[in-house]
Design an enzyme around this catalytic site. Structure first.
Site, short mmCIF file in Angstrom:
data_model
loop_
_atom_site.label_atom_id
_atom_site.label_comp_id
_atom_site.label_asym_id
_atom_site.label_seq_id
_atom_site.Cartn_x
_atom_site.Cartn_y
_atom_site.Cartn_z
N ARG A 147 0.85 -1.19 0.00
CA ARG A 147 0.00 0.00 0.00
C ARG A 147 0.89 1.23 0.00
O ARG A 147 1.86 1.30 0.77
CB ARG A 147 -0.90 0.00 1.24
N TYR A 159 -3.23 11.25 6.47
CA TYR A 159 -3.45 9.87 6.89
C TYR A 159 -2.48 8.92 6.18
O TYR A 159 -2.25 9.02 4.98
CB TYR A 159 -4.88 9.41 6.56
N ASP A 217 -5.21 3.88 -0.13
CA ASP A 217 -6.38 4.12 0.72
C ASP A 217 -6.79 5.59 0.64
O ASP A 217 -6.04 6.47 1.07
CB ASP A 217 -6.03 3.73 2.17
N HIS A 219 -9.30 6.75 2.26
CA HIS A 219 -9.76 7.04 3.62
C HIS A 219 -10.97 7.98 3.68
O HIS A 219 -10.99 8.96 4.44
CB HIS A 219 -8.60 7.56 4.49
N GLU A 243 -8.99 2.09 -2.08
CA GLU A 243 -9.82 1.79 -0.91
C GLU A 243 -10.58 3.02 -0.42
O GLU A 243 -10.05 4.13 -0.45
CB GLU A 243 -8.87 1.29 0.20
N GLU A 269 -14.19 -1.08 5.82
CA GLU A 269 -13.56 -1.31 7.12
C GLU A 269 -14.37 -0.74 8.28
O GLU A 269 -14.26 -1.23 9.40
CB GLU A 269 -12.12 -0.76 7.15
N ARG A 290 -13.92 -5.02 2.79
CA ARG A 290 -12.87 -4.65 3.73
C ARG A 290 -13.20 -4.94 5.19
O ARG A 290 -12.42 -4.59 6.09
CB ARG A 290 -12.57 -3.15 3.58
N GLU A 346 -4.72 -7.48 4.73
CA GLU A 346 -3.88 -6.38 5.23
C GLU A 346 -3.10 -6.89 6.45
O GLU A 346 -3.66 -7.56 7.32
CB GLU A 346 -4.78 -5.20 5.64
N TRP A 409 -12.14 12.02 8.26
CA TRP A 409 -10.73 11.67 8.47
C TRP A 409 -10.46 10.30 7.90
O TRP A 409 -11.23 9.39 8.07
CB TRP A 409 -10.38 11.68 9.96
O1 EZ4 Z 1 -7.38 4.08 9.73
O2 EZ4 Z 1 -7.73 1.01 11.48
O3 EZ4 Z 1 -6.81 0.47 5.83
N1 EZ4 Z 1 -6.57 0.73 6.98
C1 EZ4 Z 1 -7.01 1.79 7.64
C2 EZ4 Z 1 -6.66 1.89 9.09
C3 EZ4 Z 1 -7.65 2.73 9.87
C4 EZ4 Z 1 -7.55 2.38 11.34
C5 EZ4 Z 1 -8.59 3.11 12.16
O4 EZ4 Z 1 -8.63 2.61 13.45
O5 EZ4 Z 1 -7.69 2.62 7.06
O6 EZ4 Z 1 -5.35 2.40 9.24
CO CO Z 2 -8.47 1.77 5.25
#
Ligand code: EZ4
Ligand code: CO
Length: 409
Positions: A147, A159, A217, A219, A243, A269, A290, A346, A409
């Site tokens: 990643r 992030y 990601d 996010h 992702e 996730e 996820r 992951e 976030w």
């Molecule tokens: O930000 O699990 O793909 N993985 C992620 C993680 C999340 C954390 C949040 O608790 O996006 O790093």
């Molecule tokens: Co993620």
């Protein structure tokens, strides 16, 4: 067999974890993970105050019945706290059943469908040289899928980017939760991110070649049309997946993204039931699921979710950050090994203190994880070691835009 005790263990080696230990009258014990990053004590209370009294005296072999009883008898359904608590019970019961059978859990799930579980790690860098170093370090550690997260000019904290390269082995790479009484504030600018990211992938591809599977990601930060544009811009770099391109609370919004890009999409996730995926799966709007075993009701619920996904050629991409404990990770590996529609796992490695508390039997070599052959899920908890690391408040950061508006976030 009867359940005679269930104990909630909150421990904080490197970070906070919530573990449920179920004990039976035959002396067999089982472990389940209920860790919910930043909300650990809520799951601990849900379990200790409302679930443990329901478990005493029950037959631990009745896993499906216990799952349905916990889900339906609460009346109030779904949600991350409830589903993490149910997951903790479910995995502990599967651990007990597999130990009673004298088999590793994956055997009870149908046996191995593959020899090993392809895992991806998290590389990141504040600039290209640092990112390339991080990718090389991951290749040296044995990762064969990576990643890629990067800083963006004009944004102070993004992030997925480690502030400092980890060299001491204590922290694997990027750990988002910070030990403090209040969540840290970070900043965000989607236009700056969209301008910057395609060039980073172009540079990574020209340095590392076309074969290395690369993931990214988003996010949850983009709108559907922004996500569509990013997916299209990244097509030449052949991502394994993009992702969480949007928060996906509106599942139909993914239709718009899909219309514009063939970049594979992974979502879920933060989801906790199959209902969160109904439109996404039925309309084939994503390529990878996820969900974490820890956050989606355990092995029982995940098996059903992934079997549903399999009918649409959608594969697994089980969430495995450091906030999934070694117990939750091991449970995921047994499922990964058994299901047919496995995609990727992951794997963000835990620190040394965590490995002292949780004794694991899973292995990682040449890009592949394996859960091992011990009966059960193969993880032991050292309760004396756990007691040396009491809970410490820790929170994920949050985002504000330049004008002060709170952003995803
Ligand atoms: O930000 O699990 O793909 N993985 C992620 C993680 C999340 C954390 C949040 O608790 O996006 O790093
Ligand atoms: Co993620």
């Amino acid at each position: 067999m009867k359940i005679i005790a269930a104990d909630v263990i909150v421990t904080s080696p490197d970070r906070n974890f919530v573990t449920l230990k179920i004990t039976t009258d035959e002396g067999i014990t089982g472990l389940g993970d209920g860790t919910l990053n930043g909300r650990e004590l809520s799951v601990a209370s849900y379990l200790a105050d409302h679930v443990v009294p329901l478990l005493i005296g029950r037959d631990p072999h009745r896993i499906e019945d216990t799952w349905q009883f916990l889900y339906r008898s609460a009346y109030w359904r779904r949600g991350p706290v409830t589903m993490a608590a149910i997951a903790a019970v479910d995995v502990a019961l599967w651990d007990i059943k597999a130990k009673a059978a004298g088999m590793p859990l994956y055997q009870l799930l149908g046996g191995a469908s593959r020899n090993g579980i392809m895992a991806y790690g998290h590389a990141s860098g504040r600039d290209l040289p640092e990112l390339f170093d991080s990718i090389r370090r991951h290749l040296e550690m044995g990762y064969r899928s990576i990643r890629v997260q990067t800083s963006v000019p004009g944004i102070n904290a993004v992030y997925g980017v480690a502030a400092q390269p980890s060299v001491d082995g204590r922290r694997y790479d990027y750990e988002p939760a910070q030990r403090a009484a209040l969540p840290a504030e970070e900043d965000w600018d989607t236009r700056a991110y969209l301008r910057h990211l395609p060039g980073v992938f172009e540079a990574v591809r020209s340095e590392f070649g076309p074969e290395l599977p690369l993931l990214h990601d988003g996010h949850h930060r983009m709108t559907p049309i922004q996500a569509a544009r990013l997916g299209k811009a990244l097509e030449p770099y052949d991502l394994f997946w993009l992702e969480d391109c949007t928060p996906a609370e509106n599942q139909e919004a993914l239709r718009l993204v899909r219309r514009h890009t063939t970049t594979p999409l992974a979502i879920g996730e933060v989801f906790n039931t199959v209902w969160d995926y109904q439109t996404l799966i039925r309309e084939q709007l994503i390529d990878y699921v996820r969900s974490a075993v820890t956050h989606t009701g355990g092995i029982t619920a995940m098996r059903k979710l992934l079997d549903f996904a399999a009918q649409y050629q959608i594969k697994s991409g089980i969430h495995g950050p450091t906030d999934i404990s070694p117990v939750g990770m091991a449970a995921a590996l047994h499922l990964d090994l058994a299901i047919h529609n496995f995609g990727i796992q992951e794997y963000m490695r835990h620190g040394q203190a965590t490995n002292e508390v949780f004794r694991q039997s899973f292995t990682f070599s040449d890009g592949y994880l394996h859960p091992g052959e011990l009966p059960g899920i193969g993880v032991d908890l050292d309760e004396e070691a756990a007691a040396r690391f009491p809970y410490q408040a820790a929170y994920l950061p949050f985002n504000r835009l330049k004008d002060g508006t709170v952003h995803d976030w």
